[in-house]
Design a protein around this motif. Structure first.
Motif, PDB file in Angstrom:
ATOM      1  N   LEU A   1     102.862  20.683  28.342  1.00  0.00           N
ATOM      2  CA  LEU A   1     104.046  19.942  27.817  1.00  0.00           C
ATOM      3  C   LEU A   1     104.266  18.773  28.722  1.00  0.00           C
ATOM      4  O   LEU A   1     105.484  17.950  28.355  1.00  0.00           O
ATOM      5  CB  LEU A   1     104.905  20.676  27.481  1.00  0.00           C
ATOM      6  N   HIS A   2     103.786  18.515  30.074  1.00  0.00           N
ATOM      7  CA  HIS A   2     104.055  17.545  30.840  1.00  0.00           C
ATOM      8  C   HIS A   2     102.942  16.689  31.304  1.00  0.00           C
ATOM      9  O   HIS A   2     101.796  17.073  31.326  1.00  0.00           O
ATOM     10  CB  HIS A   2     104.611  18.312  32.136  1.00  0.00           C
TER      11      HIS A   2
ATOM     12  N   ALA B   1     102.039  20.705  19.157  1.00  0.00           N
ATOM     13  CA  ALA B   1     101.868  19.723  18.162  1.00  0.00           C
ATOM     14  C   ALA B   1     102.833  18.564  18.412  1.00  0.00           C
ATOM     15  O   ALA B   1     102.468  17.350  18.128  1.00  0.00           O
ATOM     16  CB  ALA B   1     102.034  20.393  16.693  1.00  0.00           C
ATOM     17  N   ALA B   2     104.139  18.997  19.054  1.00  0.00           N
ATOM     18  CA  ALA B   2     105.082  17.892  19.135  1.00  0.00           C
ATOM     19  C   ALA B   2     105.013  17.260  20.602  1.00  0.00           C
ATOM     20  O   ALA B   2     105.404  16.135  20.603  1.00  0.00           O
ATOM     21  CB  ALA B   2     106.690  18.640  19.116  1.00  0.00           C
ATOM     22  N   ALA B   3     104.445  17.936  21.620  1.00  0.00           N
ATOM     23  CA  ALA B   3     104.663  17.330  22.974  1.00  0.00           C
ATOM     24  C   ALA B   3     103.430  17.465  23.897  1.00  0.00           C
ATOM     25  O   ALA B   3     103.742  17.011  24.957  1.00  0.00           O
ATOM     26  CB  ALA B   3     105.865  17.885  23.741  1.00  0.00           C
ATOM     27  N   SER B   4     102.202  18.290  23.337  1.00  0.00           N
ATOM     28  CA  SER B   4     101.388  18.390  24.519  1.00  0.00           C
ATOM     29  C   SER B   4     100.475  17.282  24.882  1.00  0.00           C
ATOM     30  O   SER B   4     100.469  16.170  23.884  1.00  0.00           O
ATOM     31  CB  SER B   4     100.551  19.529  23.863  1.00  0.00           C
ATOM     32  N   VAL B   5      99.888  17.091  25.873  1.00  0.00           N
ATOM     33  CA  VAL B   5      99.211  16.044  26.552  1.00  0.00           C
ATOM     34  C   VAL B   5      97.763  16.435  26.093  1.00  0.00           C
ATOM     35  O   VAL B   5      96.825  15.687  26.258  1.00  0.00           O
ATOM     36  CB  VAL B   5      99.226  15.715  27.923  1.00  0.00           C
TER      37      VAL B   5
ATOM     38  N   GLY C   1     102.689  28.007  33.309  1.00  0.00           N
ATOM     39  CA  GLY C   1     101.884  28.615  32.258  1.00  0.00           C
ATOM     40  C   GLY C   1     101.566  27.712  31.402  1.00  0.00           C
ATOM     41  O   GLY C   1     101.620  26.494  31.455  1.00  0.00           O
ATOM     42  N   THR C   2     100.547  28.519  30.311  1.00  0.00           N
ATOM     43  CA  THR C   2      99.802  27.542  29.452  1.00  0.00           C
ATOM     44  C   THR C   2     100.752  27.677  28.057  1.00  0.00           C
ATOM     45  O   THR C   2     100.325  26.794  27.206  1.00  0.00           O
ATOM     46  CB  THR C   2      98.483  27.956  29.275  1.00  0.00           C
TER      47      THR C   2
END
Length: 309
Positions: A95-96, A130-134, A121-122
């Motif tokens: 998410l970062h 779906a909203a924020a992952s790279v 963590g993963t």
């Protein structure tokens, strides 16, 4: 040597974050807690497309409806304390953006005088991905590996350079640097995750599910470390997700760390006997406000120390 105790900071909607985080952080340090911790939850899907932790039918708790940003929370705590280490349990790596997260953690460590502990963590929530992952969920392990690589590069000597799937850093000066090497902690929830932990991390960060289970898990981690020829010791920081109740829980189905102060302290003692280095006490999710959180945190600390923790 006594097991170190840490306390999770208030991040839920029942707290006034700007006021309560510094207040609780100062109180925890005064009580004797040696570290302060945050977790990450970015949304609450309605309806949820999967159950809690990916378990079908398991409802998400209402406390996940509003969770303050972990790094903002730690920054507030850093400004109000002098000694307590500042940890993430955990940041969900995909998410970062790796470079930006590495820089933020370095700045926080520099500002706090070398107190940051980075638990990564993963994650498990498809909705958060779906909203924020790279990157897609199926690539979560590769993203974590790249994040660790980028952190080591950014935190290391200049010029910093890196070439990966998500990140390209041309030779550059990147500052500020951490005040000291930031420890990286990882879970070990699969054979691949266990190998990553032993090969790449400073320590292990499990979630408490009972002293017997912890004993078995800790033995597997140490066995894997020996098999892979790891020479430096594996640090161990256990997260104890407590559900505090003013009265004792008198059912036969009591889960670990569910109950009153005496029962939580009893479970702390049982888990400390396994030999972990530190236990994070998470009670902020089940206390009504900052005053109750401070009161219960103080009582749990005293009871745990009296029980030999």
């Amino acid at each position: 040597m006594a097991t170190r105790l840490g306390l999770s900071l208030p991040q839920g909607s029942q707290y006034a974050i700007g006021r309560d985080v510094p207040e609780v952080a100062r109180a925890a340090e005064d009580i004797g807690y040696e570290s302060l911790w945050v977790f990450e939850r970015i949304l609450y899907p309605e309806p949820a497309t999967q159950g809690l932790y990916g378990i079908p039918g398991l409802a998400w708790p209402d406390s996940y409806r509003s969770v303050a940003d972990p790094l903002v929370t730690l920054t507030l705590a850093a400004s109000a304390t002098d000694r307590a280490r500042l940890g993430t349990s955990v940041l969900i790596a995909p998410l970062h953006v790796p470079f930006q997260l590495a820089r933020t953690l370095a700045s926080l460590d520099a500002a706090s005088g070398g107190r940051v502990v980075a638990g990564f963590g993963t994650g498990w929530s498809l909705d958060e991905y779906a909203a924020a992952s790279v990157a897609p969920f199926k690539r979560r392990g590769k993203v974590l590996d790249e994040l660790i690589d980028v952190c080591h590069a950014v935190w290391g000597q200049d010029p910093v350079s890196y070439e990966g799937e998500l990140t390209t850093i041309a030779p550059s000066v990147v500052g500020p640097k951490p005040a000291r090497p930031i420890p990286i902690l990882l879970p070990a929830n699969s054979p691949r995750a266990l190998r990553r932990l032993v090969d790449r991390a400073d320590g292990w960060m499990p979630v408490a599910t009972g002293a017997a289970a912890l004993t078995e898990q800790w033995a597997k981690v140490r066995e894997a470390a020996a098999e892979q020829g790891r020479e430096r010791p594996v640090q161990s920081v256990l997260r104890a997700n407590a559900r505090y109740t003013p009265a004792a829980y008198d059912g036969t189905d009591r889960a670990p760390f569910h109950g009153n102060v005496a029962q939580i302290a009893e479970d702390l003692a049982a888990h400390a006997e396994v030999g972990v280095d530190e236990i994070i006490v998470e009670i902020a999710g089940s206390t009504r406000d900052a005053q109750e959180l401070k009161d219960v945190a103080g009582q749990v600390y005293e009871a745990a120390r009296a029980a030999g923790v």
